[in-house]
Scaffold this motif. Structure first.
Motif, PDB file in Angstrom:
ATOM      1  N   LEU A 192       0.880  -1.156   0.000  1.00 50.89           N
ATOM      2  CA  LEU A 192       0.000   0.000   0.000  1.00 50.89           C
ATOM      3  C   LEU A 192       0.925   1.216   0.000  1.00 50.89           C
ATOM      4  CD1 LEU A 192      -3.144   0.261   0.213  1.00 50.89           C
ATOM      5  CD2 LEU A 192      -2.814   0.672   2.648  1.00 50.89           C
ATOM      6  N   VAL A 193       1.001   1.913  -1.146  1.00 50.16           N
ATOM      7  CA  VAL A 193       2.008   2.958  -1.329  1.00 50.16           C
ATOM      8  C   VAL A 193       1.335   4.269  -1.719  1.00 50.16           C
ATOM      9  CG1 VAL A 193       4.101   3.642  -2.576  1.00 50.16           C
ATOM     10  CG2 VAL A 193       3.664   1.217  -2.105  1.00 50.16           C
ATOM     11  N   GLU A 194       1.760   5.363  -1.081  1.00 48.80           N
ATOM     12  CA  GLU A 194       1.215   6.668  -1.436  1.00 48.80           C
ATOM     13  C   GLU A 194       2.022   7.290  -2.570  1.00 48.80           C
ATOM     14  OE1 GLU A 194       0.496   9.259   1.846  1.00 48.80           O
ATOM     15  OE2 GLU A 194      -1.053   7.946   2.668  1.00 48.80           O
ATOM     16  N   VAL A 195       1.307   7.688  -3.625  1.00 50.11           N
ATOM     17  CA  VAL A 195       1.915   8.310  -4.805  1.00 50.11           C
ATOM     18  C   VAL A 195       1.066   9.523  -5.159  1.00 50.11           C
ATOM     19  CG1 VAL A 195       2.651   7.979  -7.197  1.00 50.11           C
ATOM     20  CG2 VAL A 195       2.638   6.026  -5.631  1.00 50.11           C
ATOM     21  N   HIS A 196       1.720  10.645  -5.397  1.00 50.18           N
ATOM     22  CA  HIS A 196       1.000  11.885  -5.726  1.00 50.18           C
ATOM     23  C   HIS A 196       1.678  12.527  -6.934  1.00 50.18           C
ATOM     24  CE1 HIS A 196      -0.824  15.855  -5.330  1.00 50.18           C
ATOM     25  NE2 HIS A 196      -1.592  15.402  -4.341  1.00 50.18           N
ATOM     26  N   PRO A 197       0.893  13.067  -7.889  1.00 47.95           N
ATOM     27  CA  PRO A 197       1.514  13.731  -9.045  1.00 47.95           C
ATOM     28  C   PRO A 197       2.418  14.881  -8.635  1.00 47.95           C
ATOM     29  CG  PRO A 197      -0.841  13.433  -9.407  1.00 47.95           C
ATOM     30  CD  PRO A 197      -0.570  13.078  -7.976  1.00 47.95           C
ATOM     31  N   TYR A 198       2.037  15.596  -7.555  1.00 44.98           N
ATOM     32  CA  TYR A 198       2.801  16.750  -7.080  1.00 44.98           C
ATOM     33  C   TYR A 198       2.831  16.727  -5.548  1.00 44.98           C
ATOM     34  CZ  TYR A 198       1.231  17.928 -11.780  1.00 44.98           C
ATOM     35  OH  TYR A 198       0.941  17.874 -13.116  1.00 44.98           O
ATOM     36  N   PRO A 199       3.694  15.907  -4.961  1.00 44.40           N
ATOM     37  CA  PRO A 199       3.697  15.758  -3.494  1.00 44.40           C
ATOM     38  C   PRO A 199       3.887  17.061  -2.735  1.00 44.40           C
ATOM     39  CG  PRO A 199       4.991  14.020  -4.519  1.00 44.40           C
ATOM     40  CD  PRO A 199       4.639  14.993  -5.609  1.00 44.40           C
ATOM     41  N   ASP A 200       4.617  18.004  -3.318  1.00 42.38           N
ATOM     42  CA  ASP A 200       4.843  19.272  -2.630  1.00 42.38           C
ATOM     43  C   ASP A 200       3.578  20.117  -2.530  1.00 42.38           C
ATOM     44  OD1 ASP A 200       5.040  19.423  -5.438  1.00 42.38           O
ATOM     45  OD2 ASP A 200       6.085  21.339  -5.342  1.00 42.38           O
ATOM     46  N   ARG A 201       2.547  19.758  -3.288  1.00 38.82           N
ATOM     47  CA  ARG A 201       1.275  20.476  -3.222  1.00 38.82           C
ATOM     48  C   ARG A 201       0.180  19.657  -2.533  1.00 38.82           C
ATOM     49  NH1 ARG A 201       0.589  22.074  -9.545  1.00 38.82           N
ATOM     50  NH2 ARG A 201       2.792  22.451 -10.021  1.00 38.82           N
ATOM     51  N   ALA A 202       0.520  18.479  -2.049  1.00 37.84           N
ATOM     52  CA  ALA A 202      -0.485  17.581  -1.460  1.00 37.84           C
ATOM     53  C   ALA A 202      -1.129  18.214  -0.229  1.00 37.84           C
ATOM     54  CB  ALA A 202       0.140  16.244  -1.081  1.00 37.84           C
ATOM     55  N   LEU A 203      -2.436  17.984  -0.080  1.00 39.30           N
ATOM     56  CA  LEU A 203      -3.162  18.516   1.075  1.00 39.30           C
ATOM     57  C   LEU A 203      -2.975  17.657   2.312  1.00 39.30           C
ATOM     58  CD1 LEU A 203      -6.495  19.680  -0.632  1.00 39.30           C
ATOM     59  CD2 LEU A 203      -4.436  21.011  -0.114  1.00 39.30           C
ATOM     60  N   SER A 204      -2.436  16.451   2.148  1.00 34.79           N
ATOM     61  CA  SER A 204      -2.142  15.593   3.295  1.00 34.79           C
ATOM     62  C   SER A 204      -1.040  14.607   2.937  1.00 34.79           C
ATOM     63  CB  SER A 204      -3.392  14.834   3.767  1.00 34.79           C
ATOM     64  OG  SER A 204      -3.929  14.059   2.726  1.00 34.79           O
ATOM     65  N   ASP A 205      -0.134  14.391   3.853  1.00 32.88           N
ATOM     66  CA  ASP A 205       0.931  13.376   3.765  1.00 32.88           C
ATOM     67  C   ASP A 205       1.816  13.508   2.529  1.00 32.88           C
ATOM     68  OD1 ASP A 205       0.219  12.310   6.168  1.00 32.88           O
ATOM     69  OD2 ASP A 205      -0.985  10.690   5.341  1.00 32.88           O
ATOM     70  N   GLY A 206       2.092  14.717   2.090  1.00 35.66           N
ATOM     71  CA  GLY A 206       2.969  14.900   0.939  1.00 35.66           C
ATOM     72  C   GLY A 206       4.384  14.415   1.190  1.00 35.66           C
ATOM     73  N   ALA A 207       4.865  14.522   2.436  1.00 40.19           N
ATOM     74  CA  ALA A 207       6.247  14.161   2.744  1.00 40.19           C
ATOM     75  C   ALA A 207       6.531  12.677   2.580  1.00 40.19           C
ATOM     76  CB  ALA A 207       6.591  14.603   4.169  1.00 40.19           C
ATOM     77  N   GLN A 208       5.485  11.848   2.634  1.00 41.47           N
ATOM     78  CA  GLN A 208       5.683  10.405   2.501  1.00 41.47           C
ATOM     79  C   GLN A 208       5.190   9.878   1.154  1.00 41.47           C
ATOM     80  OE1 GLN A 208       3.344   9.588   5.967  1.00 41.47           O
ATOM     81  NE2 GLN A 208       1.649   8.718   4.809  1.00 41.47           N
ATOM     82  N   SER A 209       4.736  10.761   0.283  1.00 39.56           N
ATOM     83  CA  SER A 209       4.206  10.350  -1.026  1.00 39.56           C
ATOM     84  C   SER A 209       5.316  10.334  -2.067  1.00 39.56           C
ATOM     85  CB  SER A 209       3.098  11.307  -1.478  1.00 39.56           C
ATOM     86  OG  SER A 209       2.028  11.300  -0.558  1.00 39.56           O
ATOM     87  N   LEU A 210       5.372   9.274  -2.856  1.00 35.45           N
ATOM     88  CA  LEU A 210       6.357   9.173  -3.925  1.00 35.45           C
ATOM     89  C   LEU A 210       5.941  10.021  -5.120  1.00 35.45           C
ATOM     90  CD1 LEU A 210       7.157   5.333  -4.040  1.00 35.45           C
ATOM     91  CD2 LEU A 210       8.343   7.128  -2.747  1.00 35.45           C
ATOM     92  N   TYR A 211       6.940  10.505  -5.861  1.00 34.61           N
ATOM     93  CA  TYR A 211       6.686  11.073  -7.176  1.00 34.61           C
ATOM     94  C   TYR A 211       6.419   9.911  -8.133  1.00 34.61           C
ATOM     95  CZ  TYR A 211       8.465  15.609  -5.597  1.00 34.61           C
ATOM     96  OH  TYR A 211       8.644  16.796  -4.935  1.00 34.61           O
ATOM     97  N   PRO A 212       5.660  10.120  -9.225  1.00 33.58           N
ATOM     98  CA  PRO A 212       5.368   9.023 -10.152  1.00 33.58           C
ATOM     99  C   PRO A 212       6.614   8.304 -10.663  1.00 33.58           C
ATOM    100  CG  PRO A 212       3.928  10.869 -10.616  1.00 33.58           C
ATOM    101  CD  PRO A 212       4.902  11.346  -9.568  1.00 33.58           C
ATOM    102  N   GLU A 213       7.685   9.042 -10.952  1.00 32.40           N
ATOM    103  CA  GLU A 213       8.900   8.396 -11.451  1.00 32.40           C
ATOM    104  C   GLU A 213       9.557   7.521 -10.383  1.00 32.40           C
ATOM    105  OE1 GLU A 213       9.905  12.821 -10.665  1.00 32.40           O
ATOM    106  OE2 GLU A 213       8.241  11.623 -11.484  1.00 32.40           O
TER     107      GLU A 213
END
Length: 334
Positions: A285-306
Motif C-alpha cells: 500500500l504505497v502513497e503516490v502523488h503527481p505533485y507531493p509538494d502540493r499535497a493537502l495531506s501526507d505529501g512528505a511520505q508520497s512518492l513522485y510518479p517516477e
C-alpha cells in the motif's frame, strides 16, 4: 471450538452438526477444505462441552481453539485464505498486489493524473481517501461523497480497482457503492459498530482488527502492517517487518505492508517496500502523488510518479527471486 469431520463425510452429517450447534444456542461456520470439512462453533464466551457433538456421525475430532482471535488463527483454518477481487485479481496467492495513489482525493485532475501514473507503472489498485480522519479539526478532511464520485470516474478511465477508507457505519454504505476493497484505518480499530457493519457488507476488507469482521460472516479480510508508535522520532512508526512472517505463522489471512505510513518519509518508502516483499508481504500500500509538494495531506511520505515506477521495477525482481510475481493491470494480463 472446531469440529473436524471425517474424510468423505456426507452432506447430511455436516448439516446435522450445524443443526446441533444451532440447537445449543451457538452459530455454525462450515469450512470446506481440500481434504475434509470443518465446522466452527462461534458465539461462546467460554469453553463449550463438545461431548454432544463428538458423538455425532461423521465427526472425527473436537478441537478447542485457544487463541482469542479464533477465526483469524491457523488453529481455525490451516490453509491460507485467498481474498478474491474483481478482474481476476486476488490477495494471498502467488501474486503480490500493489495498491498505490495519493493519501486523499483532492480534485478530479489530481486523482485522474495519479491513477494514470500508477497504472502505467503497473499498480492494479488505486488507493486514495475520500474521507480523511485527521487529528486537527482544521486539517483537510477529504471531499467526502464528491471524492467517492471522483474515485469511480478514475476507475472508469483506468480500469484500476479502488481501495478507500470508511470512517463510520453510516458512511460505510456510501463507500461500499464505489470501493472494491474497504479500508478501516488505525483510528477505527475499536469502532465496534463500524467493524460489525463492515462484517456484513460483503466487500473485501483491509484492516488491522479482523476478528470482528469474521465474526459477522465476512471472511474476505486483508491485514495491514504499518507499524506502531515508538519513542524513536527518526521514522513515523516502528515499521516491524518481522510481523509479516509472524502473522503468516499465526493467521491464515493475507497481509499487505504500508511503507508510506510505516516510515512517514519518502526516501524510506522504496527500501522498506522492497524489504516487505522479500519478507513475504502479499501486497503493498504505497502513497503516490503527481505533485507531493502540493499535497493537502501526507505529501512528505508520497512518492513522485517516477519514483513509484522505479519501485515497481525493483519489487518485480524481488518477487520473482522468491517465486512470486507482481500482479499486472488487466490490459497487460490480457
Amino acid at each position: 471450538m472446531l469440529i473436524v469431520m471425517r474424510h468423505g463425510a456426507a452432506e447430511e452429517e455436516i448439516l446435522r452438526v450445524v443443526a446441533t450447534i444451532e440447537e445449543m444456542g451457538y452459530q455454525a461456520r462450515p469450512m470446506p477444505g481440500k481434504q475434509r470439512t470443518s465446522v466452527g462453533l462461534v458465539g461462546n464466551d467460554g469453553r463449550v462441552d463438545g461431548s454432544r457433538l463428538a458423538a455425532l456421525p461423521g465427526v472425527q475430532e473436537i478441537l478447542h481453539v485457544t487463541k482469542p482471535y479464533k477465526q483469524v488463527s491457523r488453529e481455525w483454518k490451516a490453509e491460507p485464505t485467498v481474498v478474491r477481487l474483481p478482474a481476476g485479481l486476488s490477495v494471498g496467492g502467488e501474486d503480490v498486489i500493489v495498491m498505490a495513489g495519493p493519501c486523499s482525493v483532492e480534485s478530479e485532475r489530481q486523482i485522474i493524473e495519479a491513477a494514470r501514473a500508477v497504472r502505467e507503472a503497473g499498480a492494479t489498485v488505486l488507493r486514495a481517501g475520500a474521507f480523511k480522519p485527521r487529528s486537527s479539526p482544521y486539517a483537510f478532511q477529504g471531499l467526502g461523497q464528491i471524492g467517492l464520485r471522483l474515485l469511480a470516474k478514475a476507475r472508469e478511465e483506468t480500469g484500476l480497482l479502488i481501495v478507500t477508507e470508511a470512517m463510520d457505519a453510516e458512511g460505510l454504505d456510501h463507500v461500499v457503492e464505489v470501493a472494491d476493497i474497504v479500508q478501516v484505518g488505525a483510528r477505527n480499530m475499536q469502532n465496534y459498530s463500524l467493524l460489525k457493519h463492515a462484517g456484513r457488507c460483503g466487500k473485501p476488507m483491509l484492516l488491522l482488527s479482523a476478528e470482528y469482521i469474521l465474526a459477522e460472516g465476512n471472511t474476505q479480510v486483508i491485514l495491514c502492517e504499518r507499524g506502531i508508535r515508538s519513542f524513536d522520532q527518526a521514522t513515523r512508526n516502528l515499521f516491524d517487518l518481522s510481523a509479516i512472517p509472524v502473522v503468516h505463522g499465526l493467521s491464515h489471512l493475507p497481509i499487505v505492508a504500508d511503507p508510506s505510513h510505516g516510515t512517514g518519509h519518502r526516501d524510506m518508502v522504496i527500501p522498506m517496500a522492497r524489504a516487505a516483499v522479500a519478507a513475504g508481504a502479499d501486497g503493498l500500500l504505497v502513497e503516490v502523488h503527481p505533485y507531493p509538494d502540493r499535497a493537502l495531506s501526507d505529501g512528505a511520505q508520497s512518492l513522485y510518479p517516477e519514483q513509484f515506477e522505479r519501485l515497481m521495477k525493483e519489487v518485480r525482481l524481488i518477487a520473482e527471486a522468491i517465486g512470486r510475481r507482481v500482479a499486472e493491470p488487466a490490459a497487460v494480463r490480457a
